[in-house]
Design an enzyme around this catalytic site. Structure first.
Site, PDB file in Angstrom:
ATOM      1  N   HIS A  28       0.822  -1.219   0.000  1.00 18.72           N
ATOM      2  CA  HIS A  28       0.000   0.000   0.000  1.00 18.72           C
ATOM      3  C   HIS A  28       0.853   1.264   0.000  1.00 18.72           C
ATOM      4  CE1 HIS A  28      -2.562  -3.163   1.218  1.00 18.72           C
ATOM      5  NE2 HIS A  28      -2.514  -2.984   2.506  1.00 18.72           N
ATOM      6  N   HIS A  82      -7.561 -10.120  12.936  1.00 17.87           N
ATOM      7  CA  HIS A  82      -7.544  -8.968  12.021  1.00 17.87           C
ATOM      8  C   HIS A  82      -7.952  -9.458  10.643  1.00 17.87           C
ATOM      9  CE1 HIS A  82      -6.532  -5.396   9.954  1.00 17.87           C
ATOM     10  NE2 HIS A  82      -5.232  -5.546   9.831  1.00 17.87           N
ATOM     11  N   GLU A  84      -7.806  -7.955   7.648  1.00 17.92           N
ATOM     12  CA  GLU A  84      -7.133  -7.523   6.410  1.00 17.92           C
ATOM     13  C   GLU A  84      -6.605  -8.766   5.685  1.00 17.92           C
ATOM     14  OE1 GLU A  84      -4.308  -4.284   6.733  1.00 17.92           O
ATOM     15  OE2 GLU A  84      -4.317  -4.015   4.567  1.00 17.92           O
ATOM     16  N   ASP A  86      -4.037  -9.829   4.191  1.00 13.79           N
ATOM     17  CA  ASP A  86      -2.759 -10.509   4.424  1.00 13.79           C
ATOM     18  C   ASP A  86      -2.874 -11.522   5.568  1.00 13.79           C
ATOM     19  OD1 ASP A  86      -3.119  -8.073   5.785  1.00 13.79           O
ATOM     20  OD2 ASP A  86      -1.002  -7.835   6.229  1.00 13.79           O
ATOM     21  N   HIS A 149      -4.923  -2.349  13.541  1.00 10.40           N
ATOM     22  CA  HIS A 149      -4.714  -1.430  12.454  1.00 10.40           C
ATOM     23  C   HIS A 149      -6.014  -1.071  11.707  1.00 10.40           C
ATOM     24  CE1 HIS A 149      -3.442  -1.526   7.950  1.00 10.40           C
ATOM     25  NE2 HIS A 149      -3.327  -0.298   8.356  1.00 10.40           N
ATOM     26  N   ASP A 168      -1.324  -6.887  13.855  1.00  7.51           N
ATOM     27  CA  ASP A 168      -0.370  -5.962  13.222  1.00  7.51           C
ATOM     28  C   ASP A 168       0.528  -5.226  14.230  1.00  7.51           C
ATOM     29  OD1 ASP A 168      -1.042  -6.488  10.610  1.00  7.51           O
ATOM     30  OD2 ASP A 168      -2.279  -4.715  10.341  1.00  7.51           O
ATOM     31  N   TYR A 196       7.972   0.432  10.085  1.00  7.39           N
ATOM     32  CA  TYR A 196       6.620  -0.144  10.062  1.00  7.39           C
ATOM     33  C   TYR A 196       5.653   0.759  10.829  1.00  7.39           C
ATOM     34  CZ  TYR A 196       3.100  -3.818  11.083  1.00  7.39           C
ATOM     35  OH  TYR A 196       1.952  -4.562  11.213  1.00  7.39           O
ATOM     36  N   HIS A 229       3.371  -9.955  11.767  1.00  8.00           N
ATOM     37  CA  HIS A 229       4.455  -9.745  10.793  1.00  8.00           C
ATOM     38  C   HIS A 229       5.789  -9.703  11.544  1.00  8.00           C
ATOM     39  CE1 HIS A 229       1.675  -8.572   7.577  1.00  8.00           C
ATOM     40  NE2 HIS A 229       1.109  -7.723   8.403  1.00  8.00           N
TER      41      HIS A 229
HETATM   42 FE1  FEO Z   1      -3.531  -4.601   8.658  1.00  4.91          FE
HETATM   43 FE2  FEO Z   1      -1.062  -7.034   8.345  1.00  4.91          FE
HETATM   44  O1  FEO Z   1      -2.702  -6.148   7.994  1.00  4.91           O
END
Ligand code: FEO
Length: 401
Positions: A28, A82, A84, A86, A149, A168, A196, A229
């Protein structure tokens, strides 16, 4: 043939079963030069529980790592901290393989997952902030972390092991086969965690501070912090928590960032003069040409900086395209507590400086003075004004420290 993808033991009952994306370089608008990981975790409690899944193309890698510990069909629960993609991209397919008894998400998460996969009939059980889920011999407690996030985000805390699944939060984009913070060069950890935060978490800083207060008020203690992550924190948990407190507060430091786009070096000459003034005024300075650096590096440098000077030549009555890019990016990420100024050269119309000033005002950057515009090439007097603007910015920043 056995799969090369193995699970990694985190604690007695918890395994990392995620995926490593060595090649991703764009997230993004954020340049992820060291790739990333999508972390998923298997809790081998009485009720076998999978925490989060991975980006869709990595489903096979995750299922292979799970199979290294247990037949995926034995998983009882899936928790989506979460939604999202990913972390949820392969969720419908994984549900089809695993056939779990239940899938849990926050209330917003349950709705978001249904919206993200409109062609699926997802049965999601919504959990509330503070709710406990018994896994038999283990207990998960859920903590809503809205906007850290996304609105759906939540933490899951494995009480008996004092292990926080933080999605996240506290993560970084860093692909590696080393899974724990004590296995990674501390300089890489510090740089990637800050990058990050600056590129992803920064706009939600007020909520980060509230979240840290909420965690402290709940008396939670952590032996392990397992984000979605990058490396798992088991050595320097205090360090990453205190970094989030510092970055969340965005207290200014004696640092100035000068970002510019130039056509024939006139704006560059002004940028260099302002930089010299900032430095003479006692600030550490980063001078960044948008033809040479990436927007992700600019926001990294701005994290907790005190001053921001932005310059652009005027092209067709506008700022240069690279400057429009960075201004849009910065406006969205909302760095705070900055003193700022605009500058730039022009050939005949010269709108760029005014356009930059408008964006800085929207960002609530305190103006250090009227922007400096120069027709064609700056003369010595103009460069002196630029130097003095740098000095003035430095003085204002130092007044805030
Ligand atoms: Fe907000 Fe790793 O996605």
């Amino acid at each position: 043939m056995q799969s090369p993808y193995k699970a990694v033991k985190v604690t007695e009952d918890v395994w990392w079963v995620g995926a490593i994306d060595w090649n991703i370089r764009e997230f993004h608008g954020y340049q992820t030069r060291r790739g990333s990981t999508y972390n998923a975790y298997l809790v081998m409690a009485d009720k076998i529980t999978l925490i989060d899944t991975v980006k869709a193309p990595f489903q096979g890698e995750m299922l292979a790592r799970i199979a290294d510990v247990v037949d995926p069909e034995r998983i009882d629960y899936i928790v989506s901290n979460h939604s999202e993609m990913d972390h949820s991209g392969c969720l419908p397919e994984v549900i089809a393989v695993v056939k779990p008894e239940k899938v849990f998400a926050s209330q917003v998460g349950a709705r978001t997952l249904r919206e993200l996969f409109p062609s699926e009939t997802l049965e999601i059980t919504a959990v509330k902030d503070g709710e406990n889920l018994s896994l038999g011999n283990r207990t998960l407690a859920f903590l809503e972390t809205r906007m850290v996030h996304w609105p759906d985000s939540m933490f899951a805390y494995l009480k008996e092991e004092e292990l926080l699944f933080s999605q996240d939060a506290f993560g970084m984009h860093y692909a590696s086969l080393e899974r724990f913070d004590d296995q990674v060069d501390p300089a890489i950890l510090a740089f990637e965690a800050a990058t990050y935060y600056a590129n992803i978490i920064l706009p939600y800083s007020p909520l980060v501070l509230k979240l840290l207060e909420k965690v402290a008020a709940a008396g939670l203690t952590f032996k392990v912090v397992a984000p979605d992550h990058g490396p798992i924190w088991r050595r320097d948990i205090g360090g990453i928590l205190s970094s989030y407190a510092k970055w969340g507060a965005q207290e200014p430091t004696a640092k100035g960032v000068v970002v510019y786009g130039t056509m024939w070096h006139s704006t560059e000459m002004m940028a260099r003069a302002i930089s010299e003034g900032l430095s003479a005024g006692g600030l550490d300075v980063k001078l960044m040409s948008m033809e040479q650096v990436h927007r992700s590096d600019v926001i990294y440098e701005l994290l907790c900086a005190g001053a921001l000077a932005v310059g652009s030549a005027t092209l067709n009555n506008q700022v240069l395209p690279g400057m429009a890019d960075i201004l849009t990016y910065l406006k969205g990420l909302k760095p705070k507590n900055l003193v700022g100024a605009a500058f730039g050269s022009y050939g005949w119309s010269g709108e760029a400086v005014g356009q930059i000033e408008a964006v800085l005002a929207e960002m609530k950057v305190e103006s250090a003075g009227e922007g400096i515009r120069v027709k064609n090439v700056p003369d010595a007097a103009t460069l002196t004004r630029c130097y003095e603007l740098g000095l003035k910015m430095a003085e204002k920043v130092k007044g805030r420290l």
